[in-house]
Scaffold this motif. Structure first.
Motif, PDB file in Angstrom:
ATOM      1  N   THR A   1       0.831  -1.206   0.000  1.00  0.00           N
ATOM      2  CA  THR A   1       0.000   0.000   0.000  1.00  0.00           C
ATOM      3  C   THR A   1       0.862   1.251   0.000  1.00  0.00           C
ATOM      4  OG1 THR A   1      -1.747  -1.165   1.198  1.00  0.00           O
ATOM      5  CG2 THR A   1      -1.834   1.234   1.211  1.00  0.00           C
ATOM      6  N   GLY A   2       1.895   1.260   0.838  1.00  0.00           N
ATOM      7  CA  GLY A   2       2.791   2.405   0.888  1.00  0.00           C
ATOM      8  C   GLY A   2       3.497   2.635  -0.435  1.00  0.00           C
ATOM      9  N   GLU A   3       3.895   1.559  -1.084  1.00  0.00           N
ATOM     10  CA  GLU A   3       4.619   1.682  -2.352  1.00  0.00           C
ATOM     11  C   GLU A   3       3.728   2.236  -3.460  1.00  0.00           C
ATOM     12  OE1 GLU A   3       5.997  -2.296  -2.760  1.00  0.00           O
ATOM     13  OE2 GLU A   3       7.849  -1.945  -1.620  1.00  0.00           O
ATOM     14  N   VAL A   4       2.465   1.789  -3.531  1.00  0.00           N
ATOM     15  CA  VAL A   4       1.599   2.295  -4.592  1.00  0.00           C
ATOM     16  C   VAL A   4       1.234   3.755  -4.358  1.00  0.00           C
ATOM     17  CG1 VAL A   4      -0.736   1.720  -3.716  1.00  0.00           C
ATOM     18  CG2 VAL A   4      -0.245   1.554  -6.157  1.00  0.00           C
ATOM     19  N   PHE A   5       1.080   4.159  -3.088  1.00  0.00           N
ATOM     20  CA  PHE A   5       0.836   5.573  -2.801  1.00  0.00           C
ATOM     21  C   PHE A   5       2.076   6.408  -3.115  1.00  0.00           C
ATOM     22  CE2 PHE A   5      -3.138   4.425  -1.049  1.00  0.00           C
ATOM     23  CZ  PHE A   5      -3.851   5.589  -0.774  1.00  0.00           C
ATOM     24  N   SER A   6       3.250   5.849  -2.893  1.00  0.00           N
ATOM     25  CA  SER A   6       4.488   6.583  -3.171  1.00  0.00           C
ATOM     26  C   SER A   6       4.592   6.958  -4.644  1.00  0.00           C
ATOM     27  CB  SER A   6       5.710   5.748  -2.770  1.00  0.00           C
ATOM     28  OG  SER A   6       5.803   5.641  -1.373  1.00  0.00           O
ATOM     29  N   VAL A   7       4.183   6.062  -5.514  1.00  0.00           N
ATOM     30  CA  VAL A   7       4.260   6.335  -6.954  1.00  0.00           C
ATOM     31  C   VAL A   7       3.027   7.096  -7.438  1.00  0.00           C
ATOM     32  CG1 VAL A   7       4.349   5.284  -9.249  1.00  0.00           C
ATOM     33  CG2 VAL A   7       5.736   4.350  -7.389  1.00  0.00           C
ATOM     34  N   ASN A   8       1.850   6.521  -7.194  1.00  0.00           N
ATOM     35  CA  ASN A   8       0.635   7.075  -7.787  1.00  0.00           C
ATOM     36  C   ASN A   8       0.271   8.445  -7.224  1.00  0.00           C
ATOM     37  OD1 ASN A   8       0.666   4.569  -8.946  1.00  0.00           O
ATOM     38  ND2 ASN A   8      -1.369   3.958  -8.258  1.00  0.00           N
ATOM     39  N   VAL A   9       0.430   8.618  -5.924  1.00  0.00           N
ATOM     40  CA  VAL A   9       0.025   9.874  -5.278  1.00  0.00           C
ATOM     41  C   VAL A   9       1.220  10.812  -5.107  1.00  0.00           C
ATOM     42  CG1 VAL A   9      -1.124  10.919  -3.298  1.00  0.00           C
ATOM     43  CG2 VAL A   9      -1.786   8.621  -4.045  1.00  0.00           C
ATOM     44  N   PHE A  10       2.202  10.388  -4.332  1.00  0.00           N
ATOM     45  CA  PHE A  10       3.313  11.283  -4.001  1.00  0.00           C
ATOM     46  C   PHE A  10       4.180  11.575  -5.223  1.00  0.00           C
ATOM     47  CE2 PHE A  10       2.711   8.955   0.195  1.00  0.00           C
ATOM     48  CZ  PHE A  10       1.762   9.863   0.633  1.00  0.00           C
ATOM     49  N   GLY A  11       4.310  10.611  -6.138  1.00  0.00           N
ATOM     50  CA  GLY A  11       5.065  10.872  -7.365  1.00  0.00           C
ATOM     51  C   GLY A  11       4.423  11.963  -8.195  1.00  0.00           C
ATOM     52  N   SER A  12       3.101  11.904  -8.337  1.00  0.00           N
ATOM     53  CA  SER A  12       2.391  12.948  -9.083  1.00  0.00           C
ATOM     54  C   SER A  12       2.510  14.297  -8.391  1.00  0.00           C
ATOM     55  CB  SER A  12       0.910  12.570  -9.233  1.00  0.00           C
ATOM     56  OG  SER A  12       0.755  11.430 -10.054  1.00  0.00           O
ATOM     57  N   LEU A  13       2.381  14.295  -7.062  1.00  0.00           N
ATOM     58  CA  LEU A  13       2.472  15.549  -6.315  1.00  0.00           C
ATOM     59  C   LEU A  13       3.893  16.115  -6.357  1.00  0.00           C
ATOM     60  CD1 LEU A  13       0.256  14.686  -3.225  1.00  0.00           C
ATOM     61  CD2 LEU A  13      -0.276  16.299  -5.054  1.00  0.00           C
ATOM     62  N   ASN A  14       4.904  15.251  -6.236  1.00  0.00           N
ATOM     63  CA  ASN A  14       6.290  15.713  -6.331  1.00  0.00           C
ATOM     64  C   ASN A  14       6.518  16.460  -7.635  1.00  0.00           C
ATOM     65  OD1 ASN A  14       7.016  14.524  -3.887  1.00  0.00           O
ATOM     66  ND2 ASN A  14       7.880  12.685  -4.825  1.00  0.00           N
ATOM     67  N   THR A  15       6.019  15.889  -8.734  1.00  0.00           N
ATOM     68  CA  THR A  15       6.242  16.495 -10.041  1.00  0.00           C
ATOM     69  C   THR A  15       5.482  17.805 -10.181  1.00  0.00           C
ATOM     70  OG1 THR A  15       6.399  14.230 -10.892  1.00  0.00           O
ATOM     71  CG2 THR A  15       6.293  16.001 -12.506  1.00  0.00           C
ATOM     72  N   ALA A  16       4.219  17.807  -9.772  1.00  0.00           N
ATOM     73  CA  ALA A  16       3.417  19.031  -9.883  1.00  0.00           C
ATOM     74  C   ALA A  16       4.014  20.156  -9.037  1.00  0.00           C
ATOM     75  CB  ALA A  16       1.981  18.753  -9.454  1.00  0.00           C
ATOM     76  N   ARG A  17       4.405  19.850  -7.811  1.00  0.00           N
ATOM     77  CA  ARG A  17       4.990  20.881  -6.939  1.00  0.00           C
ATOM     78  C   ARG A  17       6.256  21.483  -7.547  1.00  0.00           C
ATOM     79  NH1 ARG A  17       4.115  16.896  -2.223  1.00  0.00           N
ATOM     80  NH2 ARG A  17       2.208  17.632  -1.201  1.00  0.00           N
ATOM     81  N   THR A  18       7.048  20.636  -8.188  1.00  0.00           N
ATOM     82  CA  THR A  18       8.288  21.127  -8.789  1.00  0.00           C
ATOM     83  C   THR A  18       8.003  22.029  -9.986  1.00  0.00           C
ATOM     84  OG1 THR A  18       9.389  19.090  -8.089  1.00  0.00           O
ATOM     85  CG2 THR A  18      10.521  20.410  -9.729  1.00  0.00           C
ATOM     86  N   PHE A  19       6.922  21.744 -10.705  1.00  0.00           N
ATOM     87  CA  PHE A  19       6.585  22.525 -11.885  1.00  0.00           C
ATOM     88  C   PHE A  19       5.997  23.895 -11.562  1.00  0.00           C
ATOM     89  CE2 PHE A  19       7.400  19.268 -14.946  1.00  0.00           C
ATOM     90  CZ  PHE A  19       7.473  19.942 -16.154  1.00  0.00           C
ATOM     91  N   LEU A  20       5.289  24.013 -10.462  1.00  0.00           N
ATOM     92  CA  LEU A  20       4.530  25.235 -10.215  1.00  0.00           C
ATOM     93  C   LEU A  20       5.375  26.509 -10.224  1.00  0.00           C
ATOM     94  CD1 LEU A  20       1.912  23.948  -7.619  1.00  0.00           C
ATOM     95  CD2 LEU A  20       1.622  24.341 -10.076  1.00  0.00           C
ATOM     96  N   PRO A  21       6.541  26.557  -9.564  1.00  0.00           N
ATOM     97  CA  PRO A  21       7.341  27.790  -9.646  1.00  0.00           C
ATOM     98  C   PRO A  21       7.753  28.133 -11.079  1.00  0.00           C
ATOM     99  CG  PRO A  21       8.109  26.388  -7.851  1.00  0.00           C
ATOM    100  CD  PRO A  21       7.155  25.573  -8.652  1.00  0.00           C
ATOM    101  N   HIS A  22       8.076  27.107 -11.874  1.00  0.00           N
ATOM    102  CA  HIS A  22       8.441  27.334 -13.278  1.00  0.00           C
ATOM    103  C   HIS A  22       7.255  27.898 -14.055  1.00  0.00           C
ATOM    104  CE1 HIS A  22      12.425  25.417 -13.234  1.00  0.00           C
ATOM    105  NE2 HIS A  22      11.902  24.468 -12.471  1.00  0.00           N
ATOM    106  N   PHE A  23       6.082  27.314 -13.851  1.00  0.00           N
ATOM    107  CA  PHE A  23       4.891  27.793 -14.560  1.00  0.00           C
ATOM    108  C   PHE A  23       4.575  29.231 -14.174  1.00  0.00           C
ATOM    109  CE2 PHE A  23       2.730  23.418 -15.491  1.00  0.00           C
ATOM    110  CZ  PHE A  23       3.515  23.290 -16.619  1.00  0.00           C
ATOM    111  N   ARG A  24       4.691  29.540 -12.890  1.00  0.00           N
ATOM    112  CA  ARG A  24       4.429  30.919 -12.473  1.00  0.00           C
ATOM    113  C   ARG A  24       5.418  31.880 -13.120  1.00  0.00           C
ATOM    114  NH1 ARG A  24       3.015  28.573  -7.337  1.00  0.00           N
ATOM    115  NH2 ARG A  24       5.168  28.810  -6.604  1.00  0.00           N
ATOM    116  N   GLU A  25       6.692  31.488 -13.173  1.00  0.00           N
ATOM    117  CA  GLU A  25       7.721  32.356 -13.739  1.00  0.00           C
ATOM    118  C   GLU A  25       7.480  32.629 -15.219  1.00  0.00           C
ATOM    119  OE1 GLU A  25      12.608  32.532 -14.239  1.00  0.00           O
ATOM    120  OE2 GLU A  25      11.656  30.930 -13.068  1.00  0.00           O
ATOM    121  N   GLN A  26       6.995  31.615 -15.944  1.00  0.00           N
ATOM    122  CA  GLN A  26       6.788  31.809 -17.374  1.00  0.00           C
ATOM    123  C   GLN A  26       5.378  32.311 -17.713  1.00  0.00           C
ATOM    124  OE1 GLN A  26       7.614  27.918 -19.040  1.00  0.00           O
ATOM    125  NE2 GLN A  26       5.508  27.225 -18.854  1.00  0.00           N
ATOM    126  N   GLY A  27       4.564  32.524 -16.680  1.00  0.00           N
ATOM    127  CA  GLY A  27       3.247  33.128 -16.892  1.00  0.00           C
ATOM    128  C   GLY A  27       2.112  32.159 -17.116  1.00  0.00           C
TER     129      GLY A  27
END
Length: 249
Positions: free
Chosen positions: A99-125
């Motif tokens: 259960t922990g492993e599937v949440f690590s990929v499906n949930v936290f992996g998606s959130l890790n990527t989105a969080r990393t993108f947000l500052p870049h998206f804000r900077e480029q408008g």
């Protein structure tokens, strides 16, 4: 021409999307567990496609890959969070570790990527986030409990995120496909160890079907009963991105 960042890039749906994007002239940064899996497309499209191996459960690795994509391409218009895998079996039979492993990929992996993108998206408008979920993110059924739970969590998080980032001209779309004719279940799925008490029940029959362990029916035959065409679904996702803000939510 748009530039896309796609996780889980070697799945059936992702491969169809990447092929269609490259054919029409878009640029793609693709992450996968097996970097050489897209070697043929890299050879054909050259600098139009950048591929890197990535462990989505490692936030530092995600940050490095995203930053490198922006350095290479200058801008990224679309984040397609596609990486995920299925976990099947009874709630009783699936372990805490699984259960922990599937949440690590499906949930936290998606959130890790989105969080990393947000500052870049804000900077480029602005930018677009396409989050692949599943119809089972709206309901659950025997054998699907823990996988559905991970997708429910994805839907809850990204529904909130969509509203939070809207003021920054960041559009968010959650895609909820049904079954797709890929090897997602039989090839990439993980199964729990169901207790012996479930033998000769509907649960056991369902698990055996998903594994292709049914007399007279192999996995290829099972997949023919799945309605979703990955090529058509890829086209719809790309078209949704092209439509833009007025139709994304």
């Amino acid at each position: 021409m748009k530039t896309w960042f796609i996780t889980g890039a070697t799945g059936g749906l992702a491969t169809a999307i990447i092929s269609q994007l490259l054919e029409r002239g878009d640029r793609v940064a693709a992450t996968t567990r097996k970097k050489d899996a897209l070697a043929a497309l890299e050879s054909e499209y050259g600098a139009q496609l950048w591929v890197t191996a990535l462990d989505l459960t490692n936030p530092q690795a995600v940050n490095g890959a995203v930053n490198q994509a922006f350095q290479i391409f200058g801008t990224v218009d679309v984040l397609l969070n596609n990486a995920a895998y299925g976990l099947y079996g009874t709630v009783e039979g699936i372990s805490t570790k699984q259960t922990g492993e599937v949440f690590s990929v499906n949930v936290f992996g998606s959130l890790n990527t989105a969080r990393t993108f947000l500052p870049h998206f804000r900077e480029q408008g602005g930018g677009q986030i396409i989050q692949i979920a599943i119809m089972a993110g709206q309901y659950s059924a025997p054998v699907m409990g823990m996988y559905s739970a991970s997708k429910w969590a994805v839907e809850a998080a990204f529904e909130a995120l969509a509203k939070e980032v809207e003021p920054f001209n960041i559009q968010t779309t959650i895609v909820e496909p049904g079954g797709i004719r890929t090897n997602f279940v039989g090839g990439n799925g993980v199964f729990g160890e169901d207790p012996i008490a479930y033998q000769d029940t509907k649960v056991e029959k369902m698990v055996r079907l998903m594994k292709g362990d049914v007399p007279g029916m192999d996995l290829a035959t099972y997949e023919k009963y799945i309605a979703g065409d990955p090529e058509k679904m890829a086209h719809q996702i790309i078209s949704r991105v092209d439509v833009g803000k007025d139709h994304c939510g």
